[in-house]
Design a protein around this motif. Sequence first.
Motif, PDB file in Angstrom:
ATOM      1  N   LYS B  22       1.146  -1.164   0.205  1.00 34.72           N
ATOM      2  CA  LYS B  22      -0.169  -0.107  -0.409  1.00 34.72           C
ATOM      3  C   LYS B  22       0.802   1.321  -0.117  1.00 34.72           C
ATOM      4  CE  LYS B  22      -4.034  -2.017   2.404  1.00 34.72           C
ATOM      5  NZ  LYS B  22      -4.585  -2.405   3.254  1.00 34.72           N
ATOM      6  N   TYR B  23       0.313   2.262  -0.640  1.00 33.61           N
ATOM      7  CA  TYR B  23       1.224   3.358  -0.689  1.00 33.61           C
ATOM      8  C   TYR B  23       0.360   4.669   0.122  1.00 33.61           C
ATOM      9  CZ  TYR B  23       4.565   1.941  -4.351  1.00 33.61           C
ATOM     10  OH  TYR B  23       5.684   1.291  -4.579  1.00 33.61           O
ATOM     11  N   ILE B  24       1.255   5.173   1.098  1.00 28.60           N
ATOM     12  CA  ILE B  24       0.187   6.082   1.831  1.00 28.60           C
ATOM     13  C   ILE B  24       0.928   7.554   2.001  1.00 28.60           C
ATOM     14  CG2 ILE B  24      -0.670   4.326   3.255  1.00 28.60           C
ATOM     15  CD1 ILE B  24       1.301   5.272   5.507  1.00 28.60           C
ATOM     16  N   SER B  25       0.263   8.513   2.444  1.00 25.67           N
ATOM     17  CA  SER B  25       0.831   9.874   2.406  1.00 25.67           C
ATOM     18  C   SER B  25      -0.050  10.564   3.483  1.00 25.67           C
ATOM     19  CB  SER B  25       0.527  10.665   1.077  1.00 25.67           C
ATOM     20  OG  SER B  25       1.198  11.769   1.194  1.00 25.67           O
ATOM     21  N   ARG B  26       0.607  11.321   4.286  1.00 27.51           N
ATOM     22  CA  ARG B  26      -0.087  12.167   5.124  1.00 27.51           C
ATOM     23  C   ARG B  26       0.242  13.704   5.092  1.00 27.51           C
ATOM     24  NH1 ARG B  26       1.736   7.661   8.581  1.00 27.51           N
ATOM     25  NH2 ARG B  26      -0.353   6.618   9.443  1.00 27.51           N
ATOM     26  N   ASN B  27       1.112  13.891   3.985  1.00 23.10           N
ATOM     27  CA  ASN B  27       1.571  15.346   3.741  1.00 23.10           C
ATOM     28  C   ASN B  27       1.379  15.782   2.193  1.00 23.10           C
ATOM     29  OD1 ASN B  27       3.572  13.620   2.787  1.00 23.10           O
ATOM     30  ND2 ASN B  27       5.151  15.117   3.592  1.00 23.10           N
ATOM     31  N   ASN B  45      -3.744  23.233   1.762  1.00 20.40           N
ATOM     32  CA  ASN B  45      -3.584  22.442   2.740  1.00 20.40           C
ATOM     33  C   ASN B  45      -2.561  21.364   2.337  1.00 20.40           C
ATOM     34  OD1 ASN B  45      -4.483  20.250   4.449  1.00 20.40           O
ATOM     35  ND2 ASN B  45      -6.455  20.441   4.085  1.00 20.40           N
ATOM     36  N   GLY B  46      -1.748  21.420   3.342  1.00 17.04           N
ATOM     37  CA  GLY B  46      -0.325  20.535   3.227  1.00 17.04           C
ATOM     38  C   GLY B  46      -0.657  19.202   4.013  1.00 17.04           C
ATOM     39  N   GLN B  47      -1.677  18.792   4.471  1.00 21.79           N
ATOM     40  CA  GLN B  47      -2.048  17.748   5.485  1.00 21.79           C
ATOM     41  C   GLN B  47      -2.868  16.794   4.895  1.00 21.79           C
ATOM     42  OE1 GLN B  47      -1.268  20.833   6.829  1.00 21.79           O
ATOM     43  NE2 GLN B  47       0.733  20.083   7.266  1.00 21.79           N
ATOM     44  N   ILE B  48      -2.893  16.436   3.663  1.00 22.37           N
ATOM     45  CA  ILE B  48      -3.861  15.509   3.029  1.00 22.37           C
ATOM     46  C   ILE B  48      -3.282  14.280   3.436  1.00 22.37           C
ATOM     47  CG2 ILE B  48      -5.002  14.748   0.786  1.00 22.37           C
ATOM     48  CD1 ILE B  48      -5.306  17.835   1.368  1.00 22.37           C
ATOM     49  N   ALA B  49      -4.295  13.399   3.935  1.00 27.67           N
ATOM     50  CA  ALA B  49      -3.953  12.005   3.790  1.00 27.67           C
ATOM     51  C   ALA B  49      -4.519  11.083   2.655  1.00 27.67           C
ATOM     52  CB  ALA B  49      -4.819  11.379   5.174  1.00 27.67           C
ATOM     53  N   SER B  50      -3.668  10.295   2.044  1.00 26.66           N
ATOM     54  CA  SER B  50      -4.180   9.651   0.784  1.00 26.66           C
ATOM     55  C   SER B  50      -3.534   8.292   0.957  1.00 26.66           C
ATOM     56  CB  SER B  50      -3.739  10.453  -0.220  1.00 26.66           C
ATOM     57  OG  SER B  50      -4.315   9.556  -1.388  1.00 26.66           O
ATOM     58  N   ALA B  51      -4.187   7.246   0.230  1.00 26.30           N
ATOM     59  CA  ALA B  51      -3.827   5.732   0.413  1.00 26.30           C
ATOM     60  C   ALA B  51      -4.148   5.346  -1.013  1.00 26.30           C
ATOM     61  CB  ALA B  51      -4.319   5.036   1.391  1.00 26.30           C
ATOM     62  N   ILE B  52      -3.086   4.573  -1.676  1.00 22.95           N
ATOM     63  CA  ILE B  52      -3.457   3.824  -2.969  1.00 22.95           C
ATOM     64  C   ILE B  52      -3.133   2.401  -2.574  1.00 22.95           C
ATOM     65  CG2 ILE B  52      -2.522   3.265  -5.207  1.00 22.95           C
ATOM     66  CD1 ILE B  52      -1.322   5.924  -5.414  1.00 22.95           C
ATOM     67  N   ASP B  53      -4.192   1.331  -2.933  1.00 25.72           N
ATOM     68  CA  ASP B  53      -3.928   0.157  -2.955  1.00 25.72           C
ATOM     69  C   ASP B  53      -3.849  -0.587  -3.951  1.00 25.72           C
ATOM     70  OD1 ASP B  53      -4.286  -2.641  -2.336  1.00 25.72           O
ATOM     71  OD2 ASP B  53      -5.748  -2.414  -0.698  1.00 25.72           O
ATOM     72  N   GLY B  54      -2.354  -0.922  -4.135  1.00 27.86           N
ATOM     73  CA  GLY B  54      -1.868  -1.495  -5.469  1.00 27.86           C
ATOM     74  C   GLY B  54      -2.721  -2.769  -5.845  1.00 27.86           C
ATOM     75  N   SER B  55      -3.122  -3.682  -4.937  1.00 29.67           N
ATOM     76  CA  SER B  55      -3.918  -4.737  -5.469  1.00 29.67           C
ATOM     77  C   SER B  55      -5.244  -4.627  -5.954  1.00 29.67           C
ATOM     78  CB  SER B  55      -3.679  -5.928  -4.180  1.00 29.67           C
ATOM     79  OG  SER B  55      -4.281  -5.290  -3.062  1.00 29.67           O
ATOM     80  N   LYS B  56      -5.744  -3.621  -5.362  1.00 29.26           N
ATOM     81  CA  LYS B  56      -7.156  -3.445  -5.584  1.00 29.26           C
ATOM     82  C   LYS B  56      -7.299  -2.135  -6.442  1.00 29.26           C
ATOM     83  CE  LYS B  56      -8.862  -4.644  -1.044  1.00 29.26           C
ATOM     84  NZ  LYS B  56      -8.861  -3.902   0.409  1.00 29.26           N
ATOM     85  N   GLY B  57      -6.238  -1.490  -6.801  1.00 27.74           N
ATOM     86  CA  GLY B  57      -6.125  -0.346  -7.679  1.00 27.74           C
ATOM     87  C   GLY B  57      -7.217   0.574  -7.132  1.00 27.74           C
ATOM     88  N   THR B  58      -7.211   0.978  -5.893  1.00 26.71           N
ATOM     89  CA  THR B  58      -8.211   1.989  -5.330  1.00 26.71           C
ATOM     90  C   THR B  58      -7.291   3.162  -4.837  1.00 26.71           C
ATOM     91  OG1 THR B  58      -8.024   0.772  -3.100  1.00 26.71           O
ATOM     92  CG2 THR B  58      -9.984   0.258  -4.230  1.00 26.71           C
ATOM     93  N   ILE B 177       0.251  14.934  -4.250  1.00 29.60           N
ATOM     94  CA  ILE B 177       0.571  13.953  -3.222  1.00 29.60           C
ATOM     95  C   ILE B 177       1.620  13.022  -3.415  1.00 29.60           C
ATOM     96  CG2 ILE B 177      -0.587  12.198  -1.738  1.00 29.60           C
ATOM     97  CD1 ILE B 177      -2.470  14.380  -2.120  1.00 29.60           C
ATOM     98  N   PRO B 178       2.684  13.019  -2.508  1.00 25.19           N
ATOM     99  CA  PRO B 178       3.874  12.205  -2.534  1.00 25.19           C
ATOM    100  C   PRO B 178       3.688  11.192  -1.586  1.00 25.19           C
ATOM    101  CG  PRO B 178       4.296  14.187  -0.996  1.00 25.19           C
ATOM    102  CD  PRO B 178       2.893  14.276  -1.448  1.00 25.19           C
ATOM    103  N   TYR B 179       3.954   9.825  -2.202  1.00 20.84           N
ATOM    104  CA  TYR B 179       3.572   8.684  -1.428  1.00 20.84           C
ATOM    105  C   TYR B 179       4.569   8.011  -0.950  1.00 20.84           C
ATOM    106  CZ  TYR B 179      -1.412   9.162  -3.415  1.00 20.84           C
ATOM    107  OH  TYR B 179      -2.331   9.271  -3.599  1.00 20.84           O
ATOM    108  N   ASP B 180       4.594   7.263   0.219  1.00 18.83           N
ATOM    109  CA  ASP B 180       5.468   6.361   0.802  1.00 18.83           C
ATOM    110  C   ASP B 180       5.152   5.264   0.742  1.00 18.83           C
ATOM    111  OD1 ASP B 180       7.478   8.075   1.437  1.00 18.83           O
ATOM    112  OD2 ASP B 180       6.451   8.835   3.543  1.00 18.83           O
ATOM    113  N   LYS B 181       5.884   4.032   0.805  1.00 19.54           N
ATOM    114  CA  LYS B 181       5.359   2.679   0.657  1.00 19.54           C
ATOM    115  C   LYS B 181       5.124   2.333   1.790  1.00 19.54           C
ATOM    116  CE  LYS B 181       7.502   0.131  -2.630  1.00 19.54           C
ATOM    117  NZ  LYS B 181       8.474  -0.516  -3.109  1.00 19.54           N
ATOM    118  N   LYS B 182       3.953   1.539   2.242  1.00 21.82           N
ATOM    119  CA  LYS B 182       3.765   1.411   3.734  1.00 21.82           C
ATOM    120  C   LYS B 182       4.261   0.214   4.192  1.00 21.82           C
ATOM    121  CE  LYS B 182      -0.066   0.805   6.829  1.00 21.82           C
ATOM    122  NZ  LYS B 182      -1.165   0.372   7.063  1.00 21.82           N
TER     123      LYS B 182
END
Lengths: 148, 182
Positions: B22-27, B45-58, B177-182
């Motif tokens: 999963k890829y997540i971002s809190r910033n 707003n620099g505090q956006i939380a976002s998540a990408i689930d690679g297996s589901k494409g969500t 959105i810059p993501y980090d690997k969870k």
Amino acid sequence: MKKSYKILMIIALLAVIGGAIGYYMYQKPVKNFADSKADYTLAASALFNEFSTNSEEAVKKYVTADKTVLVDGIISDTKKNDDGTITIFLKMQSDDDFVSCTLTLDASQKINLADYPKGKSVKIKGQCSGMQELIGKEVIMIRCGISA
Amino acid sequence: MKKYISIIALLILPVFLFSQDKYISRNGSIRIYSQTAAETIDATNGQIASAIDGSKGTLAFDVIIKSFKFKKALMEEHFNENYMQSEKFPKSTFKGKFTDFDLKNFAKNGTYNVTVDGDLTIHGVTKKVTQKGTLEVKDGKVTAKSKFTVKVGDYGIEIPSVVKDKVASTIELQVNIPYDKK
């Protein structure tokens, strides 16, 4: 004749004062939370618990009222953002939960990240903007400064 | 033979990295922007939380309204109290899927055009939306970018006629959105 002239002068004066106040209000910058006196001083984990148990009440108490909040906690991580600001994540009981404190650009430029390692305890003052629940739970503080 | 297996493993590894993690971002950041002759509205707003689930494409977003920073106090107050009613609706959310999501596409470094379909909730009103954007993949780091406009009237946000010349009826959103690997 003289009296009406006087009244006219008073009206004009009031209009100028009103305009000046209006302009001042309109141009007024956002409150400097980092340098304001704290309305609430508490442990980051206590703030987190208030949001966690009743976020509606916590939003009313801290967020809508624009209160200056001073929290203390243990650093779990720090992050440099694209805009140059620094976010300090404070540790909660669960590893998925945080209170995150994003410093103002000014405060970010003043500190050296090496001085804020994991495990260090820190006091931070700023504006609480709410809680996100997409990735764990995170109570968000913005416009922060390090408080001595 | 052993050599071939390890080469094949190396080749398909990135695909699996993306699909399983999963890829997540809190910033992440969202900038809102509108310009009329009388007034420019610009907040970030620099505090956006976002998540990408690679297996589901969500893809999902959680946006705290009060984290939008304006320069002028009055504008921020009006945004929160009159337009977004942030006490009643403290967050906006998006939950959706990549329509043309093919895992293999994201194994290599590059910038990929993507389309996302989903439910956008603003001011307590949920609408189905389709938005285009890009995903930048660089050495395992993923950055999502998109720029689109939102008609505020679609989300039950009324702009009083006295400020019609100051507040545009559509607002531009710039998402980064810059993501980090969870």
